[in-house]
Design an enzyme around this catalytic site. Structure first.
Site, PDB file in Angstrom:
ATOM      1  N   GLY A 157       0.813  -1.205   0.000  1.00 32.48           N
ATOM      2  CA  GLY A 157       0.000   0.000   0.000  1.00 32.48           C
ATOM      3  C   GLY A 157       0.850   1.259   0.000  1.00 32.48           C
ATOM      4  O   GLY A 157       0.320   2.360   0.028  1.00 32.48           O
ATOM      5  N   CYS A 158       2.156   1.087  -0.005  1.00 28.76           N
ATOM      6  CA  CYS A 158       3.086   2.217  -0.040  1.00 28.76           C
ATOM      7  C   CYS A 158       3.673   2.325  -1.445  1.00 28.76           C
ATOM      8  O   CYS A 158       3.925   1.319  -2.096  1.00 28.76           O
ATOM      9  CB  CYS A 158       4.218   2.008   0.968  1.00 28.76           C
ATOM     10  N   ALA A 159       3.889   3.547  -1.906  1.00 22.10           N
ATOM     11  CA  ALA A 159       4.472   3.761  -3.228  1.00 22.10           C
ATOM     12  C   ALA A 159       5.919   3.272  -3.266  1.00 22.10           C
ATOM     13  O   ALA A 159       6.392   2.785  -4.282  1.00 22.10           O
ATOM     14  CB  ALA A 159       4.404   5.233  -3.603  1.00 22.10           C
TER      15      ALA A 159
END
Length: 136
Positions: free
Chosen positions: A49-51
């Site tokens: 869910g993190c870039a």
């Protein structure tokens, strides 16, 4: 409810007038953090869910929550350092009581992070809360 380490960050931010200085301060917090051991950068510690790539390694000893973390992005390393200041040393049963969104709002982070960074920050907080809840 915030820890003394987090309150220190809040105080530092009060002396920084513009967001660029605050942004640099967050990055410096990340640079000051020890890197996570490469052996701990495994799928089980990766936060989705993190870039950018993010790893959180929780340790619960004697009912106290603590975690280490790392990222390939300097600002995210800084955000991990801020979260460590907020959560490390808290009794595991109290982790869920911390309103991270409200605490981070005291720093103005909610207003100055991109949508991707905000989503990643939420994912990290969710992982912290889930880990603590499972251990409580």
């Amino acid at each position: 409810m915030a820890s003394p380490a987090f309150e220190e960050i809040v105080e530092d931010f009060e002396f920084l007038d513009d967001w660029e200085d605050r942004y640099r301060h967050v990055i410096e917090q990340g640079k000051a953090m020890d890197p996570l051991d490469e052996a701990l950068k495994v799928p089980a510690t990766r936060v989705h869910g993190c870039a950018s790539q993010v790893w959180l390694h929780p340790v619960i000893e004697d009912g106290v929550f603590r975690f280490d973390g790392d990222s390939d992005a300097m600002i995210v390393r800084g955000l991990i350092a801020v979260l460590r200041a907020l959560y490390n040393g808290v009794p595991v049963a109290e982790v869920a009581r911390i309103d991270a969104r409200a605490e981070l709002a005291r720093l103005g982070l909610n207003d100055h992070l991109s949508a991707q960074r905000s989503n990643g920050l939420r994912s990290m907080i969710e992982r912290i809360r889930e880990t603590a809840a499972a251990a409580a």
